[in-house]
Design an enzyme around this catalytic site. Structure first.
Site, PDB file in Angstrom:
ATOM      1  N   ARG A  18       0.841  -1.188   0.000  1.00  0.00           N
ATOM      2  CA  ARG A  18       0.000   0.000   0.000  1.00  0.00           C
ATOM      3  C   ARG A  18       0.882   1.246   0.000  1.00  0.00           C
ATOM      4  O   ARG A  18       2.105   1.155   0.051  1.00  0.00           O
ATOM      5  CB  ARG A  18      -0.916   0.011   1.223  1.00  0.00           C
ATOM      6  CG  ARG A  18      -0.184   0.126   2.543  1.00  0.00           C
ATOM      7  CD  ARG A  18      -1.112   0.011   3.731  1.00  0.00           C
ATOM      8  NE  ARG A  18      -0.401   0.209   4.995  1.00  0.00           N
ATOM      9  CZ  ARG A  18      -0.957   0.066   6.188  1.00  0.00           C
ATOM     10  NH1 ARG A  18      -2.231  -0.281   6.280  1.00  0.00           N
ATOM     11  NH2 ARG A  18      -0.245   0.278   7.290  1.00  0.00           N
ATOM     12  N   ASP A  65       9.294 -10.077   5.954  1.00  0.00           N
ATOM     13  CA  ASP A  65       9.549  -9.290   7.145  1.00  0.00           C
ATOM     14  C   ASP A  65      10.955  -8.738   6.994  1.00  0.00           C
ATOM     15  O   ASP A  65      11.934  -9.473   7.119  1.00  0.00           O
ATOM     16  CB  ASP A  65       9.435 -10.162   8.393  1.00  0.00           C
ATOM     17  CG  ASP A  65       9.807  -9.424   9.681  1.00  0.00           C
ATOM     18  OD1 ASP A  65      10.228  -8.254   9.615  1.00  0.00           O
ATOM     19  OD2 ASP A  65       9.683 -10.038  10.761  1.00  0.00           O
ATOM     20  N   VAL A  66      11.070  -7.458   6.728  1.00  0.00           N
ATOM     21  CA  VAL A  66      12.380  -6.897   6.381  1.00  0.00           C
ATOM     22  C   VAL A  66      13.362  -6.923   7.541  1.00  0.00           C
ATOM     23  O   VAL A  66      14.571  -6.760   7.335  1.00  0.00           O
ATOM     24  CB  VAL A  66      12.264  -5.452   5.830  1.00  0.00           C
ATOM     25  CG1 VAL A  66      11.473  -5.437   4.529  1.00  0.00           C
ATOM     26  CG2 VAL A  66      11.675  -4.508   6.863  1.00  0.00           C
ATOM     27  N   ASN A  92      11.692   0.168   0.417  1.00  0.00           N
ATOM     28  CA  ASN A  92      10.700   1.183   0.786  1.00  0.00           C
ATOM     29  C   ASN A  92      10.087   0.961   2.170  1.00  0.00           C
ATOM     30  O   ASN A  92       9.644   1.921   2.799  1.00  0.00           O
ATOM     31  CB  ASN A  92       9.579   1.197  -0.267  1.00  0.00           C
ATOM     32  CG  ASN A  92       8.354   1.939   0.208  1.00  0.00           C
ATOM     33  OD1 ASN A  92       8.339   3.166   0.271  1.00  0.00           O
ATOM     34  ND2 ASN A  92       7.310   1.197   0.574  1.00  0.00           N
ATOM     35  N   TYR A 161      12.756   9.095  13.970  1.00  0.00           N
ATOM     36  CA  TYR A 161      12.492   8.800  12.557  1.00  0.00           C
ATOM     37  C   TYR A 161      13.528   9.505  11.693  1.00  0.00           C
ATOM     38  O   TYR A 161      14.102   8.908  10.769  1.00  0.00           O
ATOM     39  CB  TYR A 161      11.086   9.250  12.195  1.00  0.00           C
ATOM     40  CG  TYR A 161      10.700   9.001  10.756  1.00  0.00           C
ATOM     41  CD1 TYR A 161      10.458   7.717  10.291  1.00  0.00           C
ATOM     42  CD2 TYR A 161      10.557  10.064   9.863  1.00  0.00           C
ATOM     43  CE1 TYR A 161      10.087   7.483   8.973  1.00  0.00           C
ATOM     44  CE2 TYR A 161      10.175   9.848   8.552  1.00  0.00           C
ATOM     45  CZ  TYR A 161       9.944   8.559   8.107  1.00  0.00           C
ATOM     46  OH  TYR A 161       9.577   8.347   6.795  1.00  0.00           O
TER      47      TYR A 161
END
Length: 267
Positions: A18, A65-66, A92, A161
């Site tokens: 998404r 699952d990165v 991404n 972040y």
């Protein structure tokens, strides 16, 4: 033929179920690439891949699952087997958890570090292993990491972040240097997306209001627009077009670079 034509290329997009990732997968497919979407959101990922197939693209989904090395190894294996190789990897997948520094939750910080920094690092690792000479694909290629305008500005509420996305910037440049030094034939670049009204972007605006930085989510978004010379928020296709460019032969002599796609916000 356009130098941004990706016909015959094979791409894997993480977090592609998404939002920005889905838009990037769609843009790569429209440019001619076969696309695999990797995500923990299996139902949404399958639906996104199906929509791309219904539009005429070759598209598939693999669970990924990165943050897990074994999951990466399996996703890379399935990608190369399913679409016949790997030429483009878009790292991404990412998470953003808003907080004032005085209120940081260590668990939230670890989550962002694991998904954003470790996840991208493992992506580069397995991309290199697949694309370098002797790898399962072995033809070189392009890796595009997704950083953020948060890596280039000081905006309240997103300290950790911002730190993780700054880490992606540095990782990108070292990876490009290693690829060149070792003859992998893989270009590695990143983009710095501006705030985009996806699920994540909208939640950021809500969170910034909830922690008292702005009177409302709308005011938070307006503040971003006010800092942006082009006078608007980013759109998914703005970011997706930049990814296609960096993945394509139009960028064949570009590596170790960070491309701002932020309407001038971070300049």
């Amino acid at each position: 033929m356009s130098s941004e034509d990706l016909t015959g290329r094979r791409a894997l997009v993480t977090g592609g179920a998404r939002g920005l990732g889905a838009g990037m997968a769609e843009a790569l497919a429209q440019a001619g690439a076969a696309v695999v979407i990797g995500d923990v959101l299996e139902d949404e990922g399958e639906k996104t891949a199906l929509a791309l197939r219904e539009a005429g693209a070759e598209a598939h989904f693999v669970p990924l699952d990165v943050t897990d090395d074994a999951s990466w190894a399996e996703a890379a294996r399935r990608t190369t087997e399913t679409i016949g190789g790997l030429d483009v990897l878009v790292n991404n997948a990412g998470v953003e958890i808003t907080s004032l520094i005085a209120d940081l939750d260590p668990a939230d910080v670890r989550r962002m570090l694991e998904v954003n920094v470790l996840g991208t690092s493992l992506g580069v690792k397995h991309g290199f292993r697949a694309m370098r000479p002797g790898g399962a694909a072995g033809q070189g290629g392009a890796i595009v990491n997704i950083a953020s305008v948060a890596a280039t500005i000081a905006f309240p509420g997103i300290a950790m972040y911002s730190a993780t996305k700054s880490g992606i910037d540095r990782l990108t440049r070292v990876a490009a240097a290693e690829s060149g030094k070792l003859g992998y034939g893989v270009r590695v670049n990143c983009i710095y997306p501006g705030l985009t009204p996806t699920t994540m972007g909208n939640q950021l605006a809500v969170d910034c209001a909830e922690i008292g930085l702005f009177p409302s989510p709308e005011a938070a978004a307006e503040a971003v627009v006010g800092l942006t010379p082009q006078g608007r928020l980013g759109q998914v296709d703005d970011m997706a077009d930049a990814v296609v460019f960096l993945a394509s032969d139009a960028a064949k002599f570009i590596t170790g670079a960070g491309l701002p796609v932020d309407g001038g916000m971070g300049m």
